[in-house]
Design a protein around this motif. Structure first.
Motif, PDB file in Angstrom:
ATOM      1  N   MET A   1      86.621  83.222  40.664  1.00  0.00           N
ATOM      2  CA  MET A   1      85.430  83.709  40.013  1.00  0.00           C
ATOM      3  C   MET A   1      84.939  82.705  38.962  1.00  0.00           C
ATOM      4  SD  MET A   1      83.893  86.399  40.736  1.00  0.00           S
ATOM      5  CE  MET A   1      82.800  87.606  40.190  1.00  0.00           C
ATOM      6  N   THR A   2      85.887  82.147  38.216  1.00  0.00           N
ATOM      7  CA  THR A   2      85.523  81.167  37.197  1.00  0.00           C
ATOM      8  C   THR A   2      84.910  79.926  37.836  1.00  0.00           C
ATOM      9  OG1 THR A   2      87.324  81.944  35.809  1.00  0.00           O
ATOM     10  CG2 THR A   2      86.440  79.775  35.310  1.00  0.00           C
ATOM     11  N   ILE A   3      85.501  79.502  38.932  1.00  0.00           N
ATOM     12  CA  ILE A   3      85.000  78.302  39.608  1.00  0.00           C
ATOM     13  C   ILE A   3      83.612  78.563  40.165  1.00  0.00           C
ATOM     14  CG2 ILE A   3      85.435  76.745  41.550  1.00  0.00           C
ATOM     15  CD1 ILE A   3      88.437  77.208  41.026  1.00  0.00           C
ATOM     16  N   GLN A   4      83.400  79.728  40.752  1.00  0.00           N
ATOM     17  CA  GLN A   4      82.073  80.072  41.273  1.00  0.00           C
ATOM     18  C   GLN A   4      81.030  80.069  40.165  1.00  0.00           C
ATOM     19  OE1 GLN A   4      82.712  83.851  43.223  1.00  0.00           O
ATOM     20  NE2 GLN A   4      81.956  82.995  45.137  1.00  0.00           N
ATOM     21  N   ALA A   5      81.367  80.677  39.034  1.00  0.00           N
ATOM     22  CA  ALA A   5      80.415  80.741  37.921  1.00  0.00           C
ATOM     23  C   ALA A   5      80.096  79.345  37.385  1.00  0.00           C
ATOM     24  CB  ALA A   5      80.981  81.616  36.810  1.00  0.00           C
ATOM     25  N   SER A   6      81.102  78.496  37.294  1.00  0.00           N
ATOM     26  CA  SER A   6      80.874  77.135  36.799  1.00  0.00           C
ATOM     27  C   SER A   6      80.009  76.331  37.761  1.00  0.00           C
ATOM     28  CB  SER A   6      82.200  76.418  36.584  1.00  0.00           C
ATOM     29  OG  SER A   6      82.944  77.066  35.587  1.00  0.00           O
ATOM     30  N   LEU A   7      80.285  76.446  39.054  1.00  0.00           N
ATOM     31  CA  LEU A   7      79.472  75.713  40.029  1.00  0.00           C
ATOM     32  C   LEU A   7      78.038  76.232  40.066  1.00  0.00           C
ATOM     33  CD1 LEU A   7      82.010  75.265  42.962  1.00  0.00           C
ATOM     34  CD2 LEU A   7      81.293  73.592  41.257  1.00  0.00           C
ATOM     35  N   THR A   8      77.873  77.525  39.931  1.00  0.00           N
ATOM     36  CA  THR A   8      76.522  78.093  39.897  1.00  0.00           C
ATOM     37  C   THR A   8      75.752  77.605  38.678  1.00  0.00           C
ATOM     38  OG1 THR A   8      77.308  80.061  41.058  1.00  0.00           O
ATOM     39  CG2 THR A   8      75.204  80.244  39.912  1.00  0.00           C
ATOM     40  N   SER A   9      76.411  77.582  37.529  1.00  0.00           N
ATOM     41  CA  SER A   9      75.718  77.093  36.329  1.00  0.00           C
ATOM     42  C   SER A   9      75.394  75.609  36.453  1.00  0.00           C
ATOM     43  CB  SER A   9      76.553  77.365  35.081  1.00  0.00           C
ATOM     44  OG  SER A   9      77.745  76.627  35.117  1.00  0.00           O
ATOM     45  N   GLY A  10      76.281  74.837  37.096  1.00  0.00           N
ATOM     46  CA  GLY A  10      75.993  73.418  37.329  1.00  0.00           C
ATOM     47  C   GLY A  10      74.797  73.219  38.242  1.00  0.00           C
ATOM     48  N   LEU A  11      74.707  74.038  39.282  1.00  0.00           N
ATOM     49  CA  LEU A  11      73.539  73.961  40.166  1.00  0.00           C
ATOM     50  C   LEU A  11      72.261  74.350  39.444  1.00  0.00           C
ATOM     51  CD1 LEU A  11      74.987  75.358  43.501  1.00  0.00           C
ATOM     52  CD2 LEU A  11      74.226  73.026  43.043  1.00  0.00           C
ATOM     53  N   LEU A  12      72.335  75.367  38.605  1.00  0.00           N
ATOM     54  CA  LEU A  12      71.153  75.751  37.823  1.00  0.00           C
ATOM     55  C   LEU A  12      70.741  74.636  36.866  1.00  0.00           C
ATOM     56  CD1 LEU A  12      71.934  79.482  37.015  1.00  0.00           C
ATOM     57  CD2 LEU A  12      70.055  78.607  38.394  1.00  0.00           C
ATOM     58  N   LEU A  13      71.701  73.968  36.263  1.00  0.00           N
ATOM     59  CA  LEU A  13      71.396  72.850  35.377  1.00  0.00           C
ATOM     60  C   LEU A  13      70.727  71.712  36.152  1.00  0.00           C
ATOM     61  CD1 LEU A  13      71.559  71.462  32.628  1.00  0.00           C
ATOM     62  CD2 LEU A  13      73.859  70.709  33.252  1.00  0.00           C
ATOM     63  N   CYS A  14      71.264  71.406  37.331  1.00  0.00           N
ATOM     64  CA  CYS A  14      70.649  70.350  38.149  1.00  0.00           C
ATOM     65  C   CYS A  14      69.228  70.731  38.556  1.00  0.00           C
ATOM     66  CB  CYS A  14      71.492  70.086  39.395  1.00  0.00           C
ATOM     67  SG  CYS A  14      73.005  69.186  39.055  1.00  0.00           S
ATOM     68  N   GLY A  15      69.015  71.964  38.916  1.00  0.00           N
ATOM     69  CA  GLY A  15      67.666  72.423  39.278  1.00  0.00           C
ATOM     70  C   GLY A  15      66.708  72.354  38.110  1.00  0.00           C
ATOM     71  N   THR A  16      67.178  72.727  36.935  1.00  0.00           N
ATOM     72  CA  THR A  16      66.333  72.655  35.738  1.00  0.00           C
ATOM     73  C   THR A  16      65.991  71.208  35.404  1.00  0.00           C
ATOM     74  OG1 THR A  16      67.396  74.660  34.893  1.00  0.00           O
ATOM     75  CG2 THR A  16      66.200  73.317  33.306  1.00  0.00           C
ATOM     76  N   LEU A  17      66.968  70.317  35.527  1.00  0.00           N
ATOM     77  CA  LEU A  17      66.705  68.899  35.271  1.00  0.00           C
ATOM     78  C   LEU A  17      65.699  68.338  36.270  1.00  0.00           C
ATOM     79  CD1 LEU A  17      70.277  67.559  34.419  1.00  0.00           C
ATOM     80  CD2 LEU A  17      68.329  67.802  32.876  1.00  0.00           C
ATOM     81  N   TYR A  18      65.798  68.761  37.527  1.00  0.00           N
ATOM     82  CA  TYR A  18      64.872  68.290  38.552  1.00  0.00           C
ATOM     83  C   TYR A  18      63.450  68.780  38.260  1.00  0.00           C
ATOM     84  CZ  TYR A  18      62.596  67.752  43.064  1.00  0.00           C
ATOM     85  OH  TYR A  18      61.710  67.417  44.059  1.00  0.00           O
TER      86      TYR A  18
END
Length: 150
Positions: A1-18
């Motif tokens: 669960m922790t890994i999923q949440a971290s990867l999801t937040s990383g993807l959201l950060l990448c999308g926001t940066l894009y």
């Protein structure tokens, strides 16, 4: 669960940066940040869990438990609670539902349903578990068998 949440937040950060045209921030830095955050969060949670489980096994911050019903299902629940000491449950006793359970001679039966709340208060009980079923020994059908029709 922790890994999923971290990867999801990383993807959201990448999308926001894009979307915000953030070319100044390297994708490698973002990736490393996600990996380090995930690892540190997992280590922190593992250490916290280990500390809490150790306290539970030592009897610190445990939750006192009463089980209403001293039949077969009640004893199975007690055995299950006893095997899960790392979750912090401490069995205090059974509360009898019937006169037969109260007069059974079982030393773990500490009272009956009429005085359940006063027992809970006097033993500082945090949780009261009720056994399933309506029959003598937790039988769902009142001792009439599994092909009972209503």
């Amino acid at each position: 669960m922790t890994i999923q949440a971290s990867l999801t937040s990383g993807l959201l950060l990448c999308g926001t940066l894009y979307l915000s045209s953030g070319e100044a921030i390297s994708r490698i830095v973002v990736g490393l940040m996600v990996v380090f955050t995930t690892v540190l969060l997992c280590v922190r949670r593992a250490l916290w869990r280990r500390m809490v489980y150790r306290r539970f096994r030592a009897g610190i911050e445990t939750r006192n438990v009463l089980i209403v019903g001293a039949g077969r299902v009640g004893h199975a629940l007690r055995n299950h609670i006893d095997t899960l000491q790392h979750l912090g449950f401490r069995f205090k006793g059974f509360v009898a539902l019937t006169e037969r359970e109260a007069e059974s001679g079982n030393a773990d039966v500490i009272g009956d349903v009429r005085n359940c709340l006063s027992l809970a208060r006097s033993l500082f009980v945090d949780e009261i578990f009720f056994r399933a079923g309506r029959g003598e020994d937790g039988d769902q059908h009142g001792g009439r068998g599994s092909d009972c029709r209503h």
